[in-house]
Design an enzyme around this catalytic site. Structure first.
Site, short mmCIF file in Angstrom:
data_model
loop_
_atom_site.label_atom_id
_atom_site.label_comp_id
_atom_site.label_asym_id
_atom_site.label_seq_id
_atom_site.Cartn_x
_atom_site.Cartn_y
_atom_site.Cartn_z
N SER A 1 0.82 -1.21 0.00
CA SER A 1 0.00 0.00 0.00
C SER A 1 0.86 1.26 0.00
CB SER A 1 -0.93 0.00 1.22
OG SER A 1 -0.20 0.16 2.41
N LYS B 1 0.26 4.52 6.78
CA LYS B 1 -0.28 5.39 5.73
C LYS B 1 0.22 6.81 5.95
CE LYS B 1 -3.33 2.47 3.78
NZ LYS B 1 -2.74 1.28 4.46
#
Lengths: 212, 212
Positions: free
Chosen positions: B131, B170
């Site tokens: 990701s 993230k």
DNA sequence: GTTCGGCGCGAACATGCGTTCGAAAGGCGC
DNA sequence: GCGCCTTTCGAACGCATGTTCGCGCCGAAC
């Protein structure tokens, strides 16, 4: 292997800081003074306890024969790796010095040996430029390489280009009597050169990105 | 600080390997045997020479009071960092344990402290998934994080998502009373959630890629 | 040759240091 | 209270270990 008495905890702490500072373990009497214990036999007693519980290892009859185990003690093998210079920036890198220990002021990084997969004679280089960006190797990264004189197609290798007198990090492909050095950057073109012109210095093992 | 005699070189080598193996320095007589020297005074003599030349430091009157200096001796500070678990794989990570040394069997990596910029209490996580691939963080990488409870927009942070009961890595953006967790992967969508639902665990410092 | 300094040798010396032992002072359950 | 175990104490014993000193062995300078 359970909890330990306050005194044992204190001794263990003292052991750590003493070794940290002096680089050699304390004697029984060092511990005695450092922990304000009245007798050497108390130190010996608690040392035995610590040994039973697996926190330290002692070499009997040997002065300062104490080794800290567990956690910090069961120390993973640590290897120190010389950072020889920069790569792919145009300037040549210094030839891997004879290692031993002439290289006093040289940059060093230390890592647990599993980070270089137990290879020996590993060295490191700082990456300049983004020619391998699509292989997730960015400008400023440190790459770890193992010495090698040959490589198979697709390997990421550091090669010495004789004519340019520089070292660069690329994927290598042998194409007949010439060699293609393929950057991992779609904006850059591969380098084609003769096989005699390239001298493989090392193969990519792993990489480290110091900062964001 | 010049060259040293063969015997001195041999002694220095012996010193290194002895400490490496035993974790404490050798006595004069250990050196004598290990280097096949006939007398302790010869050892003492050469040890003084080595000290004069700055290769070692000796604490007089103290058994095994030898410390290797220079090159390997002037050892860079090494910090051991616990690898607490994996991130962004769905399962929760164990809460950073109380450090000290209860965590015996825990994975550890050791690096020179400049690799984590001298931060304290740094911990590490293994990255699962891609990701963050466009931030050059790949599946299998190890990321080093410093503990933090807050972050500014754009920081790469490890956050605990209360409702999902998982930790993910993230980029974080505060948007009013909600939070956008932005992956660095154009094929993936950002996570929008309420500010109360996220608990920042740590901020990204650096990363390591173990293998090719 | 002689001299001198670097180096090795061996033995003795003084002390650092691990070990041992008997005794006593707490905890803890009964 | 009485046992029983853990922990502490002090002192002595003895080996381990750093230190010293006088004496040879070179090779270089003279």
């Amino acid at each position: 292997m359970k909890d330990l008495s306050p005194k044992q905890d204190q001794i263990l702490d003292f052991l750590r800081s003493f070794i940290e500072e002096k680089d050699y373990p304390p004697s029984i009497r060092d511990i005695q003074e450092g922990c304000a214990i009245s007798s050497t036999s108390v130190v010996d007693y608690n040392l035995r306890k610590l040994e039973d519980k697996g926190y330290i290892r002692r070499d009997r009859e040997i002065s300062r024969g104490i080794e800290i185990l567990g956690a910090r003690g069961r120390r993973a093998r640590i290897v120190e790796i010389p950072v020889l210079g920069s790569i792919a920036a145009g300037q040549p890198i210094p030839v891997p010095t004879s290692d031993r220990f002439g290289n006093d002021t040289q940059d060093m990084v230390a890592v647990t040996e599993d980070m270089v997969r137990g290879k020996t004679n590993v060295f490191a280089l700082r990456v300049k430029g983004t020619s391998m960006i699509e292989d997730l190797i960015d400008d400023g990264d440190i790459v770890f390489l193992e010495p090698a004189r040959s490589a198979v197609d697709g390997d990421k290798v550091a090669v010495w280009l004789k004519d340019r007198e520089e070292v660069t990090l690329k994927r290598i492909y042998h194409e007949g009597d010439r060699v293609r050095l393929q950057p991992a950057n779609s904006t850059m073109q591969p380098i084609y050169t003769s096989a005699e012109n390239v001298e493989i210095q090392g193969k990519f093992i792993s990489s480290f990105r110091p900062s964001d």
